[in-house]
Design a protein around this motif. Sequence first.
Motif, PDB file in Angstrom:
ATOM      1  N   GLY A 128       0.775  -1.238   0.000  1.00 17.29           N
ATOM      2  CA  GLY A 128       0.000   0.000   0.000  1.00 17.29           C
ATOM      3  C   GLY A 128       0.805   1.286   0.000  1.00 17.29           C
ATOM      4  N   PRO A 129       1.750   1.469   0.913  1.00 14.68           N
ATOM      5  CA  PRO A 129       2.480   2.748   0.945  1.00 14.68           C
ATOM      6  C   PRO A 129       3.199   3.076  -0.353  1.00 14.68           C
ATOM      7  CG  PRO A 129       2.810   1.551   2.994  1.00 14.68           C
ATOM      8  CD  PRO A 129       2.107   0.613   2.061  1.00 14.68           C
ATOM      9  N   THR A 130       3.800   2.081  -0.985  1.00 16.96           N
ATOM     10  CA  THR A 130       4.505   2.329  -2.250  1.00 16.96           C
ATOM     11  C   THR A 130       3.529   2.672  -3.362  1.00 16.96           C
ATOM     12  OG1 THR A 130       6.262   0.798  -1.618  1.00 16.96           O
ATOM     13  CG2 THR A 130       6.069   1.327  -3.949  1.00 16.96           C
ATOM     14  N   GLN A 131       2.443   1.896  -3.461  1.00 24.38           N
ATOM     15  CA  GLN A 131       1.507   2.089  -4.565  1.00 24.38           C
ATOM     16  C   GLN A 131       0.675   3.363  -4.439  1.00 24.38           C
ATOM     17  OE1 GLN A 131       1.463   0.115  -7.440  1.00 24.38           O
ATOM     18  NE2 GLN A 131       3.379  -0.348  -6.382  1.00 24.38           N
TER      19      GLN A 131
ATOM     20  N   GLY B 278      -8.194  -6.442  -9.392  1.00 28.12           N
ATOM     21  CA  GLY B 278      -7.116  -6.865  -8.492  1.00 28.12           C
ATOM     22  C   GLY B 278      -6.708  -5.694  -7.618  1.00 28.12           C
ATOM     23  N   CYS B 279      -7.664  -5.171  -6.853  1.00 25.81           N
ATOM     24  CA  CYS B 279      -7.474  -3.892  -6.137  1.00 25.81           C
ATOM     25  C   CYS B 279      -6.532  -3.994  -4.953  1.00 25.81           C
ATOM     26  CB  CYS B 279      -8.815  -3.326  -5.703  1.00 25.81           C
ATOM     27  SG  CYS B 279      -9.744  -4.407  -4.592  1.00 25.81           S
ATOM     28  N   GLY B 280      -6.279  -5.200  -4.443  1.00 27.13           N
ATOM     29  CA  GLY B 280      -5.280  -5.383  -3.396  1.00 27.13           C
ATOM     30  C   GLY B 280      -5.503  -4.524  -2.171  1.00 27.13           C
ATOM     31  N   SER B 281      -4.514  -3.713  -1.857  1.00 26.07           N
ATOM     32  CA  SER B 281      -4.538  -2.898  -0.637  1.00 26.07           C
ATOM     33  C   SER B 281      -5.546  -1.766  -0.689  1.00 26.07           C
ATOM     34  CB  SER B 281      -3.150  -2.303  -0.393  1.00 26.07           C
ATOM     35  OG  SER B 281      -2.855  -1.346  -1.399  1.00 26.07           O
ATOM     36  N   GLY B 282      -6.039  -1.436  -1.876  1.00 31.98           N
ATOM     37  CA  GLY B 282      -6.895  -0.265  -2.030  1.00 31.98           C
ATOM     38  C   GLY B 282      -6.127   1.008  -2.261  1.00 31.98           C
ATOM     39  N   ALA B 283      -4.795   0.903  -2.396  1.00 33.60           N
ATOM     40  CA  ALA B 283      -3.981   2.105  -2.587  1.00 33.60           C
ATOM     41  C   ALA B 283      -4.321   2.815  -3.884  1.00 33.60           C
ATOM     42  CB  ALA B 283      -2.499   1.743  -2.556  1.00 33.60           C
ATOM     43  N   TRP B 284      -4.637   2.048  -4.913  1.00 37.28           N
ATOM     44  CA  TRP B 284      -4.971   2.683  -6.193  1.00 37.28           C
ATOM     45  C   TRP B 284      -6.330   3.353  -6.147  1.00 37.28           C
ATOM     46  CZ3 TRP B 284      -2.533   3.895 -10.619  1.00 37.28           C
ATOM     47  CH2 TRP B 284      -1.196   3.489 -10.707  1.00 37.28           C
ATOM     48  N   LEU B 285      -7.314   2.672  -5.615  1.00 41.95           N
ATOM     49  CA  LEU B 285      -8.643   3.285  -5.608  1.00 41.95           C
ATOM     50  C   LEU B 285      -8.691   4.503  -4.696  1.00 41.95           C
ATOM     51  CD1 LEU B 285     -10.561   2.458  -2.885  1.00 41.95           C
ATOM     52  CD2 LEU B 285     -10.319   0.215  -3.942  1.00 41.95           C
ATOM     53  N   THR B 286      -7.982   4.460  -3.569  1.00 44.69           N
ATOM     54  CA  THR B 286      -7.973   5.630  -2.692  1.00 44.69           C
ATOM     55  C   THR B 286      -7.140   6.754  -3.294  1.00 44.69           C
ATOM     56  OG1 THR B 286      -6.171   4.637  -1.403  1.00 44.69           O
ATOM     57  CG2 THR B 286      -8.411   4.340  -0.579  1.00 44.69           C
TER      58      THR B 286
END
Length: 365
Positions: free
Chosen positions: A149-152, A179-187
């Motif tokens: 998350g922090p990197t993305q 493939g939203c994973g941590s949610g870093a992209w959507l947030t």
Amino acid sequence: MNAATAPVSPAPVWDVINGFTSYWALSAALDLGVFDALAEEADAGTGLDAAQLAAAIGAAGPGPVTVLAETLVALDLLTAVEDRFHLTPAAERFLVSTAPASMAALVRHSPGPPNAWPGLADTVRTGAPEPTVTADLIELYPALVRATGPTQAGVAKAVAAELERRGWWPEQPTVVDLGCGSGAWLTGLLQSRPNGQVIAVDLPNVLPIAEQAATDIGMRDQVIAVAGDYLDVTLPVAAADVVVLAHVLRAEPTDRAQQLLARAVELAGADGVVVVVDYTRPDPVRNGIGEDGGGAEDRSAVYGAARHELLLSLTMLASTAGLGVTVADLRSWAEAAGAELVDSFEPVPRQHVRLIRSRTPEATS
């Protein structure tokens, strides 16, 4: 003695052996809290000597701490001024646990399941990891995606700015994150478009992490969560302004990766854009000519320059059905889907972004 008769050095072999030791030195330092302890003293600028550092991390004495700290200096993760140790800028930014861009958790989880590596030879021989490795990876996914998350997050914000610069980022966008994973992209994307909507797709044991990320920034209502296989799930939208494929293609076998890109292109339609973020392997060569039509290359130099990407592709091979992905793959798959790779850029070091758009007149005008 001239170069022709100089002895062959074992340095490359030792470098690989010592890479194992280097990883565990960093892992131990994180477990002990070495970087966090030095961060507490960073404002004073005085650093800590081995005895002070030992006291700060609860070690029995300065001797073993000295060996570890000196090794971290050799690895460019600490500096030493006389008898005192200090954080390097990279350690301060990426290894302190409370830093916004901290990779401390990623260090532990990025290599994947520990049992994948002793079995790598069998995986190469048979073409697939043991089922127990795959099962361990599925269990590891929640921790792994949190660690990314922090990197993305920083990459996502940079991509949002780039899409806006190009005029491809409407005021109320619809985003599909496959493939939203941590949610870093959507947030990261929603923070620049709070009136947008994101359809977030991932496995049932991962999706709650992205939902919590959206909740944490007060935007849970803008996210529609869809659990399941991103190739098969039914989505509540037929088209999107932006479709995100962040670090998912390289973990899939070739046929599924191509199908996934085709689905993303279809969702983006004539006017949308597919954002692919991945660690791409070097393109193949045919008859000494690069896949892109360029001249013959020194392939050793090409592979050396792609060391990071190749090691991460090997990480995929060790625990998934994926073999990594090349830019030539992306171009070919996009063309087969009626689209094209229109640009590539690197918003954050070692984070490569590719933009794919339809070839229809609406998208190319």
